[in-house]
Design a protein around this motif. Sequence first.
Motif, PDB file in Angstrom:
ATOM      1  N   GLY A 373      54.154  53.853 -79.716  1.00  0.00           N
ATOM      2  CA  GLY A 373      53.026  54.779 -79.713  1.00  0.00           C
ATOM      3  C   GLY A 373      51.680  54.154 -79.480  1.00  0.00           C
ATOM      4  O   GLY A 373      50.747  54.823 -79.049  1.00  0.00           O
ATOM      5  N   PRO A 375      49.587  49.893 -79.282  1.00  0.00           N
ATOM      6  CA  PRO A 375      49.820  48.454 -79.402  1.00  0.00           C
ATOM      7  C   PRO A 375      49.973  48.082 -80.875  1.00  0.00           C
ATOM      8  O   PRO A 375      49.282  48.609 -81.731  1.00  0.00           O
ATOM      9  CB  PRO A 375      48.538  47.847 -78.824  1.00  0.00           C
ATOM     10  CG  PRO A 375      47.937  48.902 -77.969  1.00  0.00           C
ATOM     11  CD  PRO A 375      48.313  50.204 -78.612  1.00  0.00           C
ATOM     12  N   ASP A 397      59.446  46.442 -79.733  1.00  0.00           N
ATOM     13  CA  ASP A 397      58.146  47.057 -79.477  1.00  0.00           C
ATOM     14  C   ASP A 397      58.303  47.807 -78.163  1.00  0.00           C
ATOM     15  O   ASP A 397      58.332  47.208 -77.095  1.00  0.00           O
ATOM     16  CB  ASP A 397      57.087  45.949 -79.385  1.00  0.00           C
ATOM     17  CG  ASP A 397      55.707  46.479 -79.040  1.00  0.00           C
ATOM     18  OD1 ASP A 397      55.557  47.703 -78.880  1.00  0.00           O
ATOM     19  OD2 ASP A 397      54.777  45.651 -78.933  1.00  0.00           O
ATOM     20  N   THR A 398      58.463  49.126 -78.258  1.00  0.00           N
ATOM     21  CA  THR A 398      58.852  49.923 -77.090  1.00  0.00           C
ATOM     22  C   THR A 398      57.641  50.590 -76.467  1.00  0.00           C
ATOM     23  O   THR A 398      56.986  51.410 -77.110  1.00  0.00           O
ATOM     24  CB  THR A 398      59.860  51.011 -77.491  1.00  0.00           C
ATOM     25  OG1 THR A 398      59.229  51.909 -78.425  1.00  0.00           O
ATOM     26  CG2 THR A 398      61.101  50.409 -78.150  1.00  0.00           C
ATOM     27  N   GLN A 401      55.827  56.587 -72.479  1.00  0.00           N
ATOM     28  CA  GLN A 401      54.865  57.696 -72.502  1.00  0.00           C
ATOM     29  C   GLN A 401      55.581  59.045 -72.446  1.00  0.00           C
ATOM     30  O   GLN A 401      56.729  59.116 -71.998  1.00  0.00           O
ATOM     31  CB  GLN A 401      53.967  57.624 -71.255  1.00  0.00           C
ATOM     32  CG  GLN A 401      53.364  56.271 -70.996  1.00  0.00           C
ATOM     33  CD  GLN A 401      52.526  56.273 -69.739  1.00  0.00           C
ATOM     34  OE1 GLN A 401      53.048  56.413 -68.633  1.00  0.00           O
ATOM     35  NE2 GLN A 401      51.220  56.120 -69.886  1.00  0.00           N
ATOM     36  N   THR A 402      54.856  60.086 -72.814  1.00  0.00           N
ATOM     37  CA  THR A 402      55.376  61.450 -72.655  1.00  0.00           C
ATOM     38  C   THR A 402      55.872  61.635 -71.221  1.00  0.00           C
ATOM     39  O   THR A 402      56.924  62.220 -70.976  1.00  0.00           O
ATOM     40  CB  THR A 402      54.257  62.474 -72.949  1.00  0.00           C
ATOM     41  OG1 THR A 402      53.747  62.221 -74.253  1.00  0.00           O
ATOM     42  CG2 THR A 402      54.779  63.903 -72.868  1.00  0.00           C
ATOM     43  N   ASP A 487      47.455  52.741 -68.508  1.00  0.00           N
ATOM     44  CA  ASP A 487      47.358  51.607 -69.433  1.00  0.00           C
ATOM     45  C   ASP A 487      47.034  50.317 -68.690  1.00  0.00           C
ATOM     46  O   ASP A 487      47.353  50.175 -67.510  1.00  0.00           O
ATOM     47  CB  ASP A 487      48.693  51.392 -70.169  1.00  0.00           C
ATOM     48  CG  ASP A 487      48.908  52.395 -71.286  1.00  0.00           C
ATOM     49  OD1 ASP A 487      47.963  52.641 -72.043  1.00  0.00           O
ATOM     50  OD2 ASP A 487      50.022  52.938 -71.384  1.00  0.00           O
ATOM     51  N   ARG A 502      44.635  51.734 -73.291  1.00  0.00           N
ATOM     52  CA  ARG A 502      44.293  52.691 -72.232  1.00  0.00           C
ATOM     53  C   ARG A 502      43.113  52.184 -71.417  1.00  0.00           C
ATOM     54  O   ARG A 502      42.197  51.571 -71.959  1.00  0.00           O
ATOM     55  CB  ARG A 502      43.917  54.046 -72.847  1.00  0.00           C
ATOM     56  CG  ARG A 502      44.990  54.692 -73.686  1.00  0.00           C
ATOM     57  CD  ARG A 502      46.168  55.181 -72.921  1.00  0.00           C
ATOM     58  NE  ARG A 502      45.836  56.051 -71.815  1.00  0.00           N
ATOM     59  CZ  ARG A 502      46.764  56.676 -71.076  1.00  0.00           C
ATOM     60  NH1 ARG A 502      48.052  56.549 -71.360  1.00  0.00           N
ATOM     61  NH2 ARG A 502      46.404  57.426 -70.064  1.00  0.00           N
ATOM     62  N   ILE A 508      43.895  56.597 -78.431  1.00  0.00           N
ATOM     63  CA  ILE A 508      45.090  56.760 -79.248  1.00  0.00           C
ATOM     64  C   ILE A 508      44.735  56.533 -80.707  1.00  0.00           C
ATOM     65  O   ILE A 508      44.381  55.424 -81.108  1.00  0.00           O
ATOM     66  CB  ILE A 508      46.193  55.813 -78.764  1.00  0.00           C
ATOM     67  CG1 ILE A 508      46.377  56.076 -77.257  1.00  0.00           C
ATOM     68  CG2 ILE A 508      47.485  56.034 -79.540  1.00  0.00           C
ATOM     69  CD1 ILE A 508      47.696  55.750 -76.695  1.00  0.00           C
ATOM     70  N   ASN A 513      47.804  60.731 -78.849  1.00  0.00           N
ATOM     71  CA  ASN A 513      46.894  60.696 -77.704  1.00  0.00           C
ATOM     72  C   ASN A 513      45.849  61.786 -77.829  1.00  0.00           C
ATOM     73  O   ASN A 513      46.193  62.948 -77.964  1.00  0.00           O
ATOM     74  CB  ASN A 513      47.660  60.999 -76.415  1.00  0.00           C
ATOM     75  CG  ASN A 513      48.603  59.907 -76.060  1.00  0.00           C
ATOM     76  OD1 ASN A 513      48.773  58.972 -76.837  1.00  0.00           O
ATOM     77  ND2 ASN A 513      49.206  60.005 -74.898  1.00  0.00           N
TER      78      ASN A 513
END
Length: 635
Positions: A373, A375, A397-398, A401-402, A487, A502, A508, A513
């Motif tokens: 979601g 960093p 750490d994925t 984005q939507t 990003d 961003r 964020i 967002n």
Amino acid sequence: MSNYHIKHLEEYYQVYRKSIREPENFWEEVAEEHFVWRKKWDKVMSWDFSKPEIKWFEGAKLNITENCIDRHLATRGDKTAIIFEPNNPDEEAQHISYRQLYHKVNKFANVLKDHGIKKGDRVCIYVPMIPELAISLLACAKIGAIHSVVFAGFSSRALSSRINDCDCKMVITSDGSFRGTKSIDLKGIVDEALENCDGVETVLVVNRTGGDVVMTEGRDKWLQPLLDAASDELEAEVMDAEDPLFILYTSGSTGQPKGMVHTTAGYMVYTAYTFKNVFQYREDDVYWCTADIGWITGHSYIVYGPLANGATTVMFEGVPHYPDFGRFWQIVEKHKVNQFYTAPTAIRALAKQGAELVEKYDLSSIKVLGSVGEPINEEAWHWYNDVVGKKKSPIVDTWWQTETGGIMITPIPFVTPTKPTYATLPFIGIQPALMDENGLEQKGNQVEGRLCIKFPWPSIARTIWGNHQRYKDTYFSAYENMYFTGDGALRDEVGYYRITGRVDDVIIVSGHNLGTAPIEDAINEHPAVSESAIVGFPHDIKGSALYGFVTLKEVGESRVHDNLRKEINQLISDRIGPIAKLDKIQFTEGLPKTRSGKIMRRILRKIAENDTSNLGDISTLLNPEVVQDIMDNSL
Ligand code: WTA
């Protein structure tokens, strides 16, 4: 098939290379071997980023619920699909088996049909984190209705604009929601929203809190009696691969939220495949993602991805700090959670409470930790790794984005060596590129730039509902033949990616967002306000918080600042929701502008960040004198 479950680094590179060299063969194999289809595709993919038009598995016929539920009945009928953990720890958890889920979804889907909902209709879902939320998504999918979930923390205004944007015929909601010690009157919010939504014919109401509600005759119906009367069998609607599955709104840097449209087959294949690998899910594991299904993380990694793999997925109704800050760990112990997926904001808030609350509980079940979601900062990463993971559970750490539908850059646990604050390597099939301001790709390692993706993947959003031009302008116009993410990122000496944040006007906050424009519009509605600009500034728990610079119509009014601050935040709460409230509001005599009248957010951002040593050349501004004044009075 080996390609479906990657187990060591060499295999990752090998599969990755194959997925890039022969994407069609690669995805065709995954699709063929791990899903059920009513009819196979005629063509694996076609794409043209200039239009943009992207299709996956064209010609295929399927229903995603047959993949998420029906096909598991033979072997996993009694296996728990969903564990529901209520807000109140004294209320019993529910275990819903795949067979029960099948019948519940059928009943719900029959109720939708009885109320005139058919394939292609839009249904708005404004429901808290209770089982009916997941079931309502699946019920829509079963009959081919397009769900549009609106996070049940958005205000009535935000809700009505989303309902109208995609012409929803129906709203599903509950009387209220429980969050910690509070209960929220959701039905009241829906009633207010619907004053401005003529297209809504039916409101189905789940009974959760037992709070007082007003039921509008002919429009509003309690769900339970309808479910009781409905048949628990139903033939699934046969969908085309590219039929829309859902719409989910996300903030843009300007204008109204964008209704991202995700379609059926590609979304299913990619979310299932990523779920399996990114969490290294094994048959008897219990997986828990703490997100809300109101966001993409919940769609892809609470509902569709896990269920497509026949997994057990936890849904938690409450908040991390109720009844105390040990709640997450108590739930991990109680349900023996194996994969735990949360957001840096939550990690920072929990870390602040110290290690004792974690150590009170047995977390030995945990195998994999996930973050998503925003960093994750170094300190939070280490706390997560050391205190929660006891240095033995890899952190994934994925980054995604939507719009991307599924995880894009991530370690694969026990496969990719992790590195704090780095999302590490592109997932299978993902081709990132870093671009400089002149549109040149920064090749090689140790470079930095704007993060783009060069080639489509199965779960990329296909359009913005009702506004394909905006889709093109936002994502495909900055760089030719590239999807632009918004990003910034860097690539280190071994090719690992670190997302730096961003590069547009999306901020964020606590992993949510927020676009600056709708917040500024809300502030500007206040009669005393002449104009405003919002920027983000670092916050030790939320990651970023909002700083508003507000110019008043009459300078004299600055005496009543505190009241004004409250009124402004109330307006923002009403128009958008409490998540968009400002932490700091500074009243200014003017906002720095270019000669063409554009607000120079860059300067405001620096002031908000308390980094004014290098403001750049301000002499070309229309009104350079305001800058000093703003700096002198900054909060
Ligand atoms: C940010 C959430 C750094 C990023 C799944 C992205 C991240 C936006 C990470 C999308 C991460 C998400 N590291 N930044 N691991 N994950 N982001 O649409 O700025 O709610 O563009 O999707 O969140 O947020 P969204």
